[in-house]
Design a protein around this motif. Structure first.
Motif, PDB file in Angstrom:
ATOM      1  N   UNK A 106      16.984 -10.304 -40.708  1.00 45.35           N
ATOM      2  CA  UNK A 106      15.645 -10.831 -40.985  1.00 45.35           C
ATOM      3  C   UNK A 106      14.683  -9.642 -41.113  1.00 45.35           C
ATOM      4  N   UNK A 107      13.910  -9.619 -42.167  1.00 43.03           N
ATOM      5  CA  UNK A 107      12.998  -8.494 -42.409  1.00 43.03           C
ATOM      6  C   UNK A 107      11.610  -9.033 -42.728  1.00 43.03           C
ATOM      7  N   UNK A 108      10.630  -8.583 -41.965  1.00 43.85           N
ATOM      8  CA  UNK A 108       9.242  -8.903 -42.294  1.00 43.85           C
ATOM      9  C   UNK A 108       8.723  -7.923 -43.325  1.00 43.85           C
ATOM     10  N   UNK A 109       8.086  -8.413 -44.367  1.00 44.43           N
ATOM     11  CA  UNK A 109       7.530  -7.546 -45.418  1.00 44.43           C
ATOM     12  C   UNK A 109       6.059  -7.892 -45.638  1.00 44.43           C
ATOM     13  N   UNK A 110       5.229  -6.869 -45.662  1.00 46.18           N
ATOM     14  CA  UNK A 110       3.839  -7.048 -46.070  1.00 46.18           C
ATOM     15  C   UNK A 110       3.805  -6.985 -47.588  1.00 46.18           C
TER      16      UNK A 110
END
Length: 517
Positions: A95-99
């Protein structure tokens, strides 16, 4: 105590108290009454009274609580980031959070930038074992930090792949074999690094292309892969969570709950994460692996006081620092400061001769995140450099009710770009105003230039003046602020200081729509 005093040749005062057969140095004796900063301390022939013992034990516990706060900020900060990411759905290594549209002021993140696309993931090496990170080519400065916010390995442009992309294998602390700390190996097509902790933060940055974040976002979504090595034959699908315009918190507490945050880290990680001395310090206030942190009312009250003093100490170190080497241009009256005192990502003082530079470490981690050599050492045309400022040219705190000007001279020594971002001193996060992005960036801001090529930036609580609509960063009356200058791909004139930014100058109040600034 009556006694005859005499001086030896080395000026030591000697006395012969009643009951002694010989003279002894007065320096080794304890008088019956001593006035100190914690009150009057009383003794019967060296025996402390019960009241004296109570005072010194309260002081000992309080001072240790302050020290645990200051030394534990890195761990509590990374834990707060982990919890913040978990709150928006980043719960597994894939899981990767991206702005996706850049980090804005809705998110609370210590001095986050508005100028690169962040991709954030967490590894749990205890749960998943050795974990693979596949980095796409052209990835910006990226790194991995362990649960105590210590450097593990760089990736991307300043990393082992040098911007060409590659596979990184991160090993857990209990992985067998000879993988010494700080040594990176290439095995079976992997860049291999061993972490000292199970939890690790993977933080990647992608550059804007023609002022847009879309290319970097696509780069991560199509090229970034993270998975347990045990599942290499069939990696789980990646999940990307967009956190642009999301409201969430990643900042550690400044009240008693700080110790709860630290206790979670101590419980999850191996004993060897920190040395015996630091482990003992933390245990002395009741935080110990495999034991419940449950202070009694007395200790809870003491720690509540300690964290308040610790918080004030950290704020003094950042915003009223007494460290002369924090100032980038000493002897000039300049207020520009560096967040990396001593030039060491390991916080070593004088190359280790002075041990750990404790105040420097606190100064950095109370206001910022990410620990990597690429932010410290001289890497011409690579990495990044930073300078922060919280006072004007007159030495006064920056006040959101005032109007200020900052001149950025021409030929900024940044191969990639430069930016200025404004922050809230309370949260150390982007200042929340009607501007979603409280910043100016040489790539995506159409900045008006002076005839000599310099750029004047303006800061104030009103709407942008007609003469400089794109050079204006909004502030808030009744609230302070501080700024940070970033250079990506810094060049030699930054390091040799032949180029330097102007100071923040107070200018007369300006009404909306005024010209001639």
């Amino acid at each position: 105590m009556s006694a005859t005093k005499a001086k030896t040749s080395d000026e030591t005062i000697m006395v012969k108290p009643p009951g002694y057969n010989t003279e002894i140095p007065v320096s080794i004796l304890t008088p019956p009454r001593v006035e100190t900063s914690i009150g009057t301390l009383e003794f019967f022939d060296g025996f402390p009274t019960e009241e004296t013992a109570r005072k010194v034990f309260d002081f000992l516990d309080m001072s240790r609580g302050v020290k645990v706060f200051l030394d534990g900020i890195p761990a509590a900060s990374l834990e707060a980031i982990r919890i913040g990411m978990e709150d928006i759905g980043v719960t597994q290594c894939n899981h990767v959070g991206i702005a996706e549209k850049l980090l804005d002021s809705n998110s609370l993140l210590l001095t986050g930038n508005t100028d690169t696309v962040y991709a954030s993931a967490f590894l749990d090496l205890k749960r998943d074992g050795p974990t693979v990170i596949e980095i796409p080519p052209n990835c910006g400065p990226s790194t991995i930090n362990d649960a105590w916010f210590r450097f593990v390995v760089d990736m991307g442009i300043p990393g082992l792949d040098a911007g060409h992309g590659g596979k990184y294998l991160i090993l857990p602390p209990d992985y067998p074999g000879d993988y010494p700390e700080g040594r990176f190996l290439v095995e079976d097509g992997y860049f291999v690094a061993k972490s000292r902790t199970y939890v690790n933060w993977v933080i990647l940055r992608g550059f804007l292309v023609n002022g847009s974040p879309d290319a970097a976002t696509d780069l991560f979504k199509t090229g970034l892969k993270i998975y347990p090595q045990s599942l290499a034959d069939k990696p789980p699908a990646m999940k990307f969570v967009n956190f642009t315009n999301k409201i969430f918190n990643t900042i550690h507490s400044n009240d008693f709950s700080f110790y709860d945050e630290l206790a979670r880290v101590i419980e999850k990680e191996p004993l060897e994460m920190i040395d015996l001395e630091l482990r003992g310090l933390i245990a002395s206030i009741g935080i110990q692996k495999d034991k419940t942190f449950a202070p009694d009312p007395r200790m809870r009250g003491i720690l509540t006081d300690a964290v308040a003093v610790g918080n004030a100490t950290a704020r003094a170190l950042v915003f009223q620092t007494r460290e002369s080497e924090a100032y980038l241009y000493p002897g000039t009256g300049s207020e520009w400061k560096t967040g990396f005192l001593g030039g060491s990502f390991e916080w070593l003082k004088d190359d280790g001769l002075g041990g750990r530079y404790l105040d420097a470490r606190t100064l950095f981690f109370y206001q910022a995140t990410v620990n990597t050599p690429a932010m410290v050492v001289e890497m011409i045309g690579k990495g990044s450099q930073y300078a922060y400022i919280n006072k004007d040219s007159g030495g006064n705190f920056l006040d959101g009710a005032n109007v200020y000007r900052l001149r950025i001279p021409r030929d900024v020594p940044a191969k990639d770009f430069w930016s200025v971002v404004v922050y809230d001193p309370q949260t150390r996060s982007e200042l929340q105003t009607s501007q979603l992005f409280p910043s100016k960036n040489s790539q995506r801001s159409e900045l008006a230039k002076n005839t000599d090529g310099s750029v004047d930036l303006y800061f104030g609580p009103m709407q942008p003046p007609e003469s400089h609509p794109n050079n204006w960063i909004q502030t808030i009356a009744g609230k302070g602020w501080f700024g940070m200058l970033r250079l990506y791909g810094p060049l030699a004139p930054w390091f040799d200081k032949t180029w330097r930014p102007g100071e923040i100058e107070l200018i007369p109040a300006v009404s909306p729509g005024a010209t001639g600034l």
